[in-house]
Design an enzyme around this catalytic site. Structure first.
Site, PDB file in Angstrom:
ATOM      1  N   ASP A 225      -5.159  13.928 -21.958  1.00  0.00           N
ATOM      2  CA  ASP A 225      -6.476  14.513 -22.195  1.00  0.00           C
ATOM      3  C   ASP A 225      -6.848  14.540 -23.675  1.00  0.00           C
ATOM      4  O   ASP A 225      -7.683  15.329 -24.097  1.00  0.00           O
ATOM      5  CB  ASP A 225      -6.526  15.931 -21.622  1.00  0.00           C
TER       6      ASP A 225
ATOM      7  N   CYS B  27      -2.129  14.707 -25.657  1.00  0.00           N
ATOM      8  CA  CYS B  27      -0.804  14.330 -25.156  1.00  0.00           C
ATOM      9  C   CYS B  27       0.281  14.396 -26.232  1.00  0.00           C
ATOM     10  O   CYS B  27       1.403  14.834 -25.944  1.00  0.00           O
ATOM     11  CB  CYS B  27      -0.814  12.975 -24.471  1.00  0.00           C
TER      12      CYS B  27
ATOM     13  N   HIS C 279      -0.616   6.849 -25.681  1.00  0.00           N
ATOM     14  CA  HIS C 279      -0.198   8.001 -24.867  1.00  0.00           C
ATOM     15  C   HIS C 279       1.249   8.385 -25.166  1.00  0.00           C
ATOM     16  O   HIS C 279       2.103   7.529 -25.359  1.00  0.00           O
ATOM     17  CB  HIS C 279      -0.341   7.710 -23.372  1.00  0.00           C
TER      18      HIS C 279
END
Length: 173
Positions: free
Chosen positions: A18, A21, A141
Site C-alpha cells: 500500500d 511496504c 515491493h
C-alpha cells in the site's frame, strides 16, 4: 497470499503493498527482533506510519549527512516521504536503522538462484547479529523475513537454559 517458505532458517511474510511496504516490513522485523508477537495488518499500518514520521525527522536531524544523496530538493523530498503512500528505498532503510538502533539486511532473489541473497546492509554500527531482515522483489515491493519456527523455538529454549543455569550458578555462589 500465503507465506513463502525459504530455506531454513528464514521464511517470507507477505506484506500489504500500500505504499508502506518498506516501513511495514521493517516494523514487522523490529517487533520480531524484540521478541514481540507478529503485528496484525492494522498494527503494521500504525507502526509503519510512526516509523515513517520518525524517519522523516531523522533526515532533518542528519541533513548535513543525507542531503547530498537524496534526489531533488531536500525539503520536497522529506515532505514527500511524510505522505503515507510514498515509496521508500535505500535512504529510508538507512534512516530506519538509525531510528531503531538496529541493523537491517535486505535480501533479494537474483537470476539463476533459488535462495535470496543479501544485497544491502544498513546500521552495522548497531551490531551485525540478528538484523531486521526484509525481502526486496526488485520492482519496488518489500516483504518481511523472519526466523523459521524451529530456530525461534530453539533460541527460546537456549535462553531459558542459560537463564536457569545463571540463576542456579549465582545462588550457589
Amino acid at each position: 497470499m500465503s507465506d513463502r517458505e525459504l530455506p531454513p532458517p528464514l521464511r517470507s511474510i507477505r506484506i500489504t503493498g500500500d505504499g508502506r511496504c518498506l516501513f511495514r516490513s521493517v516494523a514487522y522485523g523490529a517487533c520480531i527482533r524484540r521478541g514481540k508477537q507478529s503485528p496484525s495488518d492494522s498494527a503494521q499500518k500504525e507502526l509503519a506510519d510512526e516509523l515513517r514520521a520518525k524517519v522523516a525527522d531523522e533526515f532533518i536531524k542528519r541533513r548535513g549527512d543525507t542531503e547530498w544523496f537524496l534526489e531533488g530538493n531536500f525539503e520536497s523530498y522529506v515532505r514527500k516521504m511524510r505522505k503515507p503512500h510514498a515509496w521508500g528505498g535505500e535512504p529510508e532503510l538507512l534512516m530506519c536503522s538509525h531510528v531503531l538502533g538496529m541493523p537491517i539486511t535486505v535480501h533479494m532473489y537474483t537470476k539463476g538462484t533459488d535462495n535470496p541473497r543479501i544485497i544491502a546492509e544498513y546500521g552495522q554500527e548497531y551490531g551485525k547479529d540478528n538484523p531486521v531482515r526484509v525481502l526486496y522483489d526488485g520492482y519496488g515491493h518489500y516483504d518481511a523475513l523472519q526466523p523459521s519456527l524451529e530456530r525461534s523455538v530453539a533460541n527460546r529454549r537456549m535462553a531459558r537454559y542459560v537463564s536457569f543455569f545463571y540463576y542456579f550458578s549465582r545462588a550457589a555462589a
